[in-house]
Write a protein that holds these residues in place. Structure first.
Motif, short mmCIF file in Angstrom:
data_model
loop_
_atom_site.label_atom_id
_atom_site.label_comp_id
_atom_site.label_asym_id
_atom_site.label_seq_id
_atom_site.Cartn_x
_atom_site.Cartn_y
_atom_site.Cartn_z
N MET A 60 0.82 -1.19 0.00
CA MET A 60 0.00 0.00 0.00
C MET A 60 0.87 1.25 0.00
N ASN A 61 2.13 1.12 0.42
CA ASN A 61 2.99 2.30 0.47
C ASN A 61 3.52 2.68 -0.90
N ILE A 62 3.82 3.95 -1.05
CA ILE A 62 4.44 4.47 -2.26
C ILE A 62 5.94 4.41 -2.03
N PRO A 63 6.71 3.93 -3.03
CA PRO A 63 8.15 3.75 -2.81
C PRO A 63 8.88 4.98 -2.27
N ARG A 64 8.61 6.17 -2.77
CA ARG A 64 9.35 7.35 -2.29
C ARG A 64 9.04 7.62 -0.82
N THR A 65 7.80 7.36 -0.39
CA THR A 65 7.47 7.59 1.01
C THR A 65 8.15 6.54 1.88
N SER A 66 8.19 5.32 1.39
CA SER A 66 8.86 4.24 2.14
C SER A 66 10.35 4.51 2.27
N PHE A 67 10.98 5.02 1.21
CA PHE A 67 12.40 5.32 1.27
C PHE A 67 12.70 6.42 2.28
N ILE A 68 11.92 7.50 2.26
CA ILE A 68 12.14 8.60 3.21
C ILE A 68 11.91 8.11 4.63
#
Length: 155
Positions: free
Chosen positions: A1-9
């Motif tokens: 459900m997470n967006i990759p850029r949000t998960s990376f940050i």
């Protein structure tokens, strides 16, 4: 459900790897160490995500809207078990937690570049809008009454 850029940050924040002012000073850059969001002295990632009054307001508003509490003070402990909620609710809560960290980081960068601080309520509204938009674009199953009622309170 997470967006990759949000998960990376979020991952970088948990590991203390974001380029906050305290890290830039350690790298040899001479800069003003005042927080872009609240104006007080920023000493660490801990300030940005816990001690900053802006971040505290954002996290508190998200907790209210999701009807949960985060086991502070460590970002990595936010994913502890949420008892009494469905699997779907857990996914949305985790996505909201990750997205608010990303949004705080983005707001900090916007304040640094544009010298404009987003209001915490507007930030949380956008976080929930983004998370729910992603949820609705991927959800094809039926929701229980409890889940439907919970989602109605969030919106």
């Amino acid at each position: 459900m997470n967006i990759p850029r949000t998960s990376f940050i979020f991952w970088a924040a948990v590991k203390g790897r974001l380029l906050t002012k305290d890290r830039l000073v350690k790298m040899g850059y001479v800069i003003d160490t005042a927080c872009f969001l609240c104006g007080t002295e920023q000493k660490s990632h801990k300030h940005l995500f816990y001690d900053c009054c802006f971040s505290e307001q954002c996290i508190h508003l998200l907790q209210q809207r999701l009807q949960i509490t985060f086991p502070a003070p460590e970002l990595s402990s936010w994913f502890s078990k949420h008892h009494g909620v469905s699997k779907l609710q857990k996914k949305l809560i985790c996505a909201g937690q990750v997205a608010v960290v990303y949004a705080i980081w983005k707001a900090r960068n916007k304040a640094r570049v544009d010298q404009v601080v987003t209001h915490p309520a507007a930030l949380v509204n956008q976080v929930l809008k983004d998370v729910l938009s992603r949820f609705w674009s991927r959800n094809t199953g039926n929701l229980s009454r409890k889940e439907s009622a919970w989602l109605a309170k969030i919106v």
